[in-house]
Design a protein around this motif. Sequence first.
Motif, PDB file in Angstrom:
ATOM      1  N   PRO A   1       0.795  -1.238   0.000  1.00 52.27           N
ATOM      2  CA  PRO A   1       0.000   0.000   0.000  1.00 52.27           C
ATOM      3  C   PRO A   1       0.822   1.281   0.000  1.00 52.27           C
ATOM      4  N   LEU A   2       1.809   1.373   0.892  1.00 52.09           N
ATOM      5  CA  LEU A   2       2.588   2.607   0.987  1.00 52.09           C
ATOM      6  C   LEU A   2       3.505   2.782  -0.219  1.00 52.09           C
ATOM      7  N   GLY A   3       4.048   1.673  -0.722  1.00 54.68           N
ATOM      8  CA  GLY A   3       4.910   1.763  -1.893  1.00 54.68           C
ATOM      9  C   GLY A   3       4.161   2.227  -3.118  1.00 54.68           C
ATOM     10  N   LEU A   4       2.993   1.637  -3.366  1.00 55.97           N
ATOM     11  CA  LEU A   4       2.179   2.047  -4.511  1.00 55.97           C
ATOM     12  C   LEU A   4       1.757   3.500  -4.375  1.00 55.97           C
ATOM     13  N   SER A   5       1.370   3.895  -3.170  1.00 54.54           N
ATOM     14  CA  SER A   5       0.929   5.277  -2.952  1.00 54.54           C
ATOM     15  C   SER A   5       2.078   6.261  -3.140  1.00 54.54           C
TER      16      SER A   5
ATOM     17  N   CYS B   1       3.456  11.814  -9.982  1.00 55.31           N
ATOM     18  CA  CYS B   1       2.463  12.879 -10.241  1.00 55.31           C
ATOM     19  C   CYS B   1       3.083  14.254 -10.014  1.00 55.31           C
ATOM     20  N   CYS B   2       3.790  14.388  -8.901  1.00 57.54           N
ATOM     21  CA  CYS B   2       4.404  15.674  -8.564  1.00 57.54           C
ATOM     22  C   CYS B   2       5.437  16.070  -9.608  1.00 57.54           C
ATOM     23  N   LEU B   3       6.270  15.114 -10.055  1.00 55.97           N
ATOM     24  CA  LEU B   3       7.283  15.422 -11.063  1.00 55.97           C
ATOM     25  C   LEU B   3       6.637  15.884 -12.361  1.00 55.97           C
ATOM     26  N   ILE B   4       5.592  15.200 -12.786  1.00 48.88           N
ATOM     27  CA  ILE B   4       4.912  15.564 -14.030  1.00 48.88           C
ATOM     28  C   ILE B   4       4.283  16.948 -13.913  1.00 48.88           C
TER      29      ILE B   4
ATOM     30  N   ILE C   1       0.094  19.721  -3.319  1.00 48.66           N
ATOM     31  CA  ILE C   1      -0.437  18.713  -2.393  1.00 48.66           C
ATOM     32  C   ILE C   1       0.092  17.315  -2.715  1.00 48.66           C
ATOM     33  N   THR C   2       0.372  17.037  -3.999  1.00 47.79           N
ATOM     34  CA  THR C   2       0.959  15.738  -4.312  1.00 47.79           C
ATOM     35  C   THR C   2       2.404  15.665  -3.822  1.00 47.79           C
ATOM     36  N   GLY C   3       3.134  16.781  -3.936  1.00 48.59           N
ATOM     37  CA  GLY C   3       4.509  16.813  -3.436  1.00 48.59           C
ATOM     38  C   GLY C   3       4.566  16.647  -1.931  1.00 48.59           C
ATOM     39  N   LEU C   4       3.680  17.351  -1.233  1.00 45.73           N
ATOM     40  CA  LEU C   4       3.617  17.212   0.223  1.00 45.73           C
ATOM     41  C   LEU C   4       3.221  15.795   0.612  1.00 45.73           C
ATOM     42  N   GLY C   5       2.290  15.224  -0.151  1.00 41.41           N
ATOM     43  CA  GLY C   5       1.860  13.861   0.142  1.00 41.41           C
ATOM     44  C   GLY C   5       2.988  12.869  -0.033  1.00 41.41           C
ATOM     45  N   ALA C   6       3.760  13.014  -1.124  1.00 45.27           N
ATOM     46  CA  ALA C   6       4.901  12.125  -1.351  1.00 45.27           C
ATOM     47  C   ALA C   6       5.932  12.278  -0.242  1.00 45.27           C
ATOM     48  N   ALA C   7       6.145  13.514   0.229  1.00 45.35           N
ATOM     49  CA  ALA C   7       7.098  13.752   1.307  1.00 45.35           C
ATOM     50  C   ALA C   7       6.648  13.090   2.611  1.00 45.35           C
TER      51      ALA C   7
ATOM     52  N   THR D   1      -1.076   6.774 -11.776  1.00 43.62           N
ATOM     53  CA  THR D   1      -0.438   8.090 -11.849  1.00 43.62           C
ATOM     54  C   THR D   1      -1.197   9.019 -12.790  1.00 43.62           C
ATOM     55  N   PHE D   2      -1.424   8.574 -14.006  1.00 47.55           N
ATOM     56  CA  PHE D   2      -2.001   9.461 -15.018  1.00 47.55           C
ATOM     57  C   PHE D   2      -3.524   9.528 -14.957  1.00 47.55           C
ATOM     58  N   ILE D   3      -4.165   8.396 -14.727  1.00 46.23           N
ATOM     59  CA  ILE D   3      -5.630   8.351 -14.801  1.00 46.23           C
ATOM     60  C   ILE D   3      -6.277   8.545 -13.424  1.00 46.23           C
ATOM     61  N   ALA D   4      -5.908   7.687 -12.473  1.00 44.91           N
ATOM     62  CA  ALA D   4      -6.557   7.734 -11.160  1.00 44.91           C
ATOM     63  C   ALA D   4      -6.069   8.886 -10.294  1.00 44.91           C
ATOM     64  N   SER D   5      -4.975   9.534 -10.703  1.00 47.74           N
ATOM     65  CA  SER D   5      -4.449  10.653  -9.909  1.00 47.74           C
ATOM     66  C   SER D   5      -4.590  11.975 -10.646  1.00 47.74           C
TER      67      SER D   5
END
Length: 297
Positions: A35-39, A46-49, A191-197, A227-231
Amino acid sequence: MKNSNIAAYAPLALATLCWGGNVVIGRAVRGDLPPLGLSFWRWFFCCLILLFFTARKLPANWPVIRKHWKLLLAMSATGIAAFNPLQYQALHSTTAINSTLILATCPAIMALLSVFILKDKLGFAQIAGILISFFGVIFVITSGELTTLFHLTFTVGDIWMVGAAIVWALYSITVKLRPVTLDPLVMLMVITGLGAAILFPLYIWETLTYQPVTITPTNLAAIVYVTFIASLLAYFSWNKGVGLIGPSKAGVFIHLMPVWVAILAFFLLGERLQEYHLVGIAFIAIGIVLNSRRARV
């Protein structure tokens, strides 16, 4: 019916369509992608894109980001860092029926939170709409055999799913409170960058103590989809819809997820659309229309 309501329907419906596929994929790769790895990888990419497309906009948006950093952190903690790991963890040990039933309570939770936090007014039509569409969800996932509900068994995965439903409701509340002067793509990047952090140290812990992410063509395809569709596509669409009509009205669109699953199975897997599908879809449609009506004070 307001024009803002109509304009919000398409992005909200699109978001739930994307997430319908996310549930299927999360269930399919649960043994290979923790779960955590996939997330983490989902939101890192997402953040990089997004950063690639929004880097030039950051200086102009930075004052707004700095002013509202607490709200953005709350959005990230709930909708990014917490919801997806909870959902993926739940899919390890709960059934599709249980997870769909629990997630279907989300519109009611969002409506209640909107009343207490946003001071929204709920009219009879909105309450009836939520209940009618919820009945439609039950009708679809039980194949029209409502007595199935009496034979359900619950697992620890259902507790994880309850947590996921609650944090998603909280996220949708924060979306409504978002600063309107902040560029939507910049906001999503932040928010995606903060989430990844937030997820990174938890991902390292999971890798060292539980299970690392394995690289296979199937797993890579799953990461690309989420990454592209669900996020990117789904969150941008959901945020736009919630921003237009608010979480109390937008929440009922979550009930479309089992409808999309049935329709996708019809076109992609050759499964038949049964009568109970059509009955359930009708109830969900009626509920959405009723919920879209403006509450009378």
